[in-house]
Design a protein around this motif. Structure first.
Motif, short mmCIF file in Angstrom:
data_model
loop_
_atom_site.label_atom_id
_atom_site.label_comp_id
_atom_site.label_asym_id
_atom_site.label_seq_id
_atom_site.Cartn_x
_atom_site.Cartn_y
_atom_site.Cartn_z
N TYR A 46 3.10 -2.37 6.18
CA TYR A 46 3.06 -0.92 6.17
C TYR A 46 4.23 -0.36 6.99
N MET B 69 0.83 -1.19 0.00
CA MET B 69 0.00 0.00 0.00
C MET B 69 0.86 1.24 0.00
N PHE C 22 -5.59 3.80 -0.15
CA PHE C 22 -5.22 3.65 1.26
C PHE C 22 -6.29 4.23 2.16
N GLU D 1 -3.59 4.56 9.53
CA GLU D 1 -4.74 3.66 9.34
C GLU D 1 -5.47 3.44 10.66
#
Length: 213
Positions: free
Chosen positions: A154, A20, A26, A162
């Motif tokens: 990530y 990502m 995202f 996130e």
């Protein structure tokens, strides 16, 4: 509602497994994760609203903020576990459904008992206290630990972002749950606390069944 959240989280997990980058995808992935993970907290928020139909705005924000805070903390904790003690973390995952069941069954049973006492004139049903709220927050967010696997690739900054988005989405959804619960709580009167307890126990059973199958 649970089948919808399962589909949402499955979609997000599939996207999360890809490399990502900072992008609209995202952001969408984070929001989708937030909606899926917030469904249990939404249901518990409704139960809290039923239990306390005259809840003030500040208390609503505190309750929703608690659920949102736990939803931020758990994915980050899962990410850290994957990068430090992944083997032990995988072994711990099998206990997550049991923990959620025990915690929600305890709080739901307590609410159910107190609601029955109120109907029989033996006492008043207290509002959800700090400790009970913490237990609810853990029980409804503990499965978010697994998000750590989905975002393991990530970098730290993206994992944190996130988690923050998941928490914000959870906050908004829980505010909606509290408002719905309050409205029905004022209509159901003394039956509301009993229904709230039943809801919590049912959520615990649902998380357990979903986790062990």
């Amino acid at each position: 509602m649970r089948w919808l959240s399962t589909i949402i989280v499955f979609y997000a997990l599939c996207c999360g497994g890809q490399m990502m980058e900072w992008s609209a995808l995202f952001l969408l992935n984070s929001i989708v994760f937030g909606v899926g993970l917030a469904m249990d907290a939404f249901s518990v928020s409704m139960a809290n609203g039923l239990n306390e139909p005259h809840m003030k705005t500040g208390r609503m924000s505190a309750i929703a903020g608690t659920f949102g805070g736990f939803q931020i903390a758990m994915p980050i904790l899962g990410w850290l576990c994957v990068h430090t003690i992944s083997v032990q973390f995988k072994a711990f995952q099998r206990f997550i459904p049991w923990i959620a069941l025990l915690l929600l069954a305890f709080i739901g049973g307590k609410m159910l008992y107190e609601g029955i006492k109120k109907r029989t004139g033996e006492g008043e049903v207290p509002a959800v206290g700090f400790l009970s709220l913490m237990v609810q927050g853990i029980a409804t967010s503990i499965d978010a630990l697994s998000v750590g696997f989905a975002i393991a690739d990530y970098p730290w900054s993206m994992a944190l972002m996130e988690a923050l988005i998941i928490g914000i989405v959870t906050f908004g959804i829980c505010i909606g749950g509290l408002m719905i619960g309050k409205r029905f709580g004022t209509r159901l009167s003394d039956k509301a606390q009993i229904l709230g307890g039943v809801i919590l126990i049912a959520i615990g059973l649902e998380i357990f069944v979903r986790g062990v199958l």
